[in-house]
Design a protein around this motif. Sequence first.
Motif, mmCIF file in Angstrom:
data_model
loop_
_atom_site.group_PDB
_atom_site.id
_atom_site.type_symbol
_atom_site.label_atom_id
_atom_site.label_comp_id
_atom_site.label_asym_id
_atom_site.label_seq_id
_atom_site.Cartn_x
_atom_site.Cartn_y
_atom_site.Cartn_z
ATOM 1 N N ASP A 21 -6.044 1.223 -3.094
ATOM 2 C CA ASP A 21 -5.117 0.721 -4.158
ATOM 3 C C ASP A 21 -3.657 1.040 -4.149
ATOM 4 O OD1 ASP A 21 -7.448 -0.476 -5.564
ATOM 5 O OD2 ASP A 21 -7.801 1.133 -6.707
ATOM 6 N N ASP A 22 -3.407 2.487 -3.835
ATOM 7 C CA ASP A 22 -2.053 2.831 -3.696
ATOM 8 C C ASP A 22 -1.150 2.074 -2.767
ATOM 9 O OD1 ASP A 22 -3.578 4.166 -1.799
ATOM 10 O OD2 ASP A 22 -2.608 5.789 -1.834
ATOM 11 N N VAL A 26 2.204 -0.806 -3.567
ATOM 12 C CA VAL A 26 3.471 -0.647 -2.925
ATOM 13 C C VAL A 26 3.793 -1.906 -2.193
ATOM 14 C CG1 VAL A 26 4.986 0.670 -1.131
ATOM 15 C CG2 VAL A 26 3.370 1.952 -2.679
ATOM 16 N N GLY A 27 3.003 -2.578 -1.514
ATOM 17 C CA GLY A 27 3.087 -4.070 -0.866
ATOM 18 C C GLY A 27 2.178 -4.541 -0.139
ATOM 19 N N HIS A 28 2.032 -5.878 -0.399
ATOM 20 C CA HIS A 28 0.847 -6.704 0.191
ATOM 21 C C HIS A 28 1.395 -8.122 0.372
ATOM 22 C CE1 HIS A 28 0.488 -6.816 -4.489
ATOM 23 N NE2 HIS A 28 0.355 -7.989 -4.241
ATOM 24 N N ALA A 29 0.664 -8.695 1.114
ATOM 25 C CA ALA A 29 0.941 -10.186 1.220
ATOM 26 C C ALA A 29 0.477 -11.047 0.051
ATOM 27 C CB ALA A 29 0.068 -10.927 2.389
ATOM 28 N N GLU A 30 1.438 -11.875 -0.664
ATOM 29 C CA GLU A 30 1.369 -12.598 -1.660
ATOM 30 C C GLU A 30 -0.037 -13.592 -1.604
ATOM 31 O OE1 GLU A 30 3.635 -14.473 -5.358
ATOM 32 O OE2 GLU A 30 4.458 -14.403 -3.392
ATOM 33 N N CYS A 61 -5.447 -4.276 7.346
ATOM 34 C CA CYS A 61 -5.199 -3.125 6.498
ATOM 35 C C CYS A 61 -3.932 -2.564 7.058
ATOM 36 C CB CYS A 61 -6.276 -2.022 7.059
ATOM 37 S SG CYS A 61 -6.311 -1.564 8.825
ATOM 38 N N ARG A 62 -3.436 -1.382 6.993
ATOM 39 C CA ARG A 62 -2.243 -0.810 7.502
ATOM 40 C C ARG A 62 -2.045 -0.963 9.015
ATOM 41 N NH1 ARG A 62 -0.157 4.653 8.708
ATOM 42 N NH2 ARG A 62 -2.347 5.122 8.420
ATOM 43 N N SER A 63 -2.841 -0.523 9.728
ATOM 44 C CA SER A 63 -2.429 -0.766 11.249
ATOM 45 C C SER A 63 -3.593 -1.380 12.061
ATOM 46 C CB SER A 63 -2.244 0.665 11.803
ATOM 47 O OG SER A 63 -3.444 1.545 11.631
ATOM 48 N N GLY A 64 -4.744 -1.624 11.502
ATOM 49 C CA GLY A 64 -5.854 -2.428 12.289
ATOM 50 C C GLY A 64 -7.277 -1.625 12.317
ATOM 51 N N GLY A 106 8.081 -5.703 -1.660
ATOM 52 C CA GLY A 106 7.164 -4.525 -1.390
ATOM 53 C C GLY A 106 7.714 -3.995 0.092
ATOM 54 N N ALA A 107 6.817 -2.953 0.465
ATOM 55 C CA ALA A 107 6.762 -1.972 1.426
ATOM 56 C C ALA A 107 5.385 -1.651 1.986
ATOM 57 C CB ALA A 107 7.615 -0.683 1.263
ATOM 58 N N VAL A 108 5.397 -1.187 3.144
ATOM 59 C CA VAL A 108 4.001 -0.541 3.679
ATOM 60 C C VAL A 108 4.222 0.895 3.449
ATOM 61 C CG1 VAL A 108 2.589 -0.512 5.711
ATOM 62 C CG2 VAL A 108 3.970 -2.581 5.246
ATOM 63 N N LEU A 109 2.782 1.125 2.965
ATOM 64 C CA LEU A 109 2.622 2.727 2.542
ATOM 65 C C LEU A 109 1.734 3.051 3.689
ATOM 66 C CD1 LEU A 109 2.941 5.124 0.982
ATOM 67 C CD2 LEU A 109 1.261 4.350 -0.449
#
Length: 109
Positions: A21-22, A26-30, A61-64, A106-109
């Motif tokens: 969730d966090d 912060v950032g996701h694909a619409e 996910c963040r990196s795969g 947004g950004a990637v956390l």
Amino acid sequence: MPTVGVGDVADGDFLLDVREDDEWAVGHAEGALHIPMSEFVARFGELTEAAPQDGKVYVICRSGGRSAQVTMYLAQQGVDALNVDGGMEAWAASGRPLVNDEGQPGAVL
């Protein structure tokens, strides 16, 4: 395991984001569906209701790493799932848009 690059995900493709969730806030694909990996098995029904019956599910996910695990699980369930290589880090690096929970950039956390 089936894997695609960020550039292979077209606008309108069904994107499943399995980050927590966090990270999502912060950032996701619409337009992506968000089901955290930690809740995925319990919430699997949400995916089956939302995903196209005969289409592909692009998992990110963040990196795969987490998306690779979910992709393998989905394949075992008979879902045509593809892991997005490099995840949201590659998404952002390629210039693809991200939005936060307020609809702002947004950004990637």
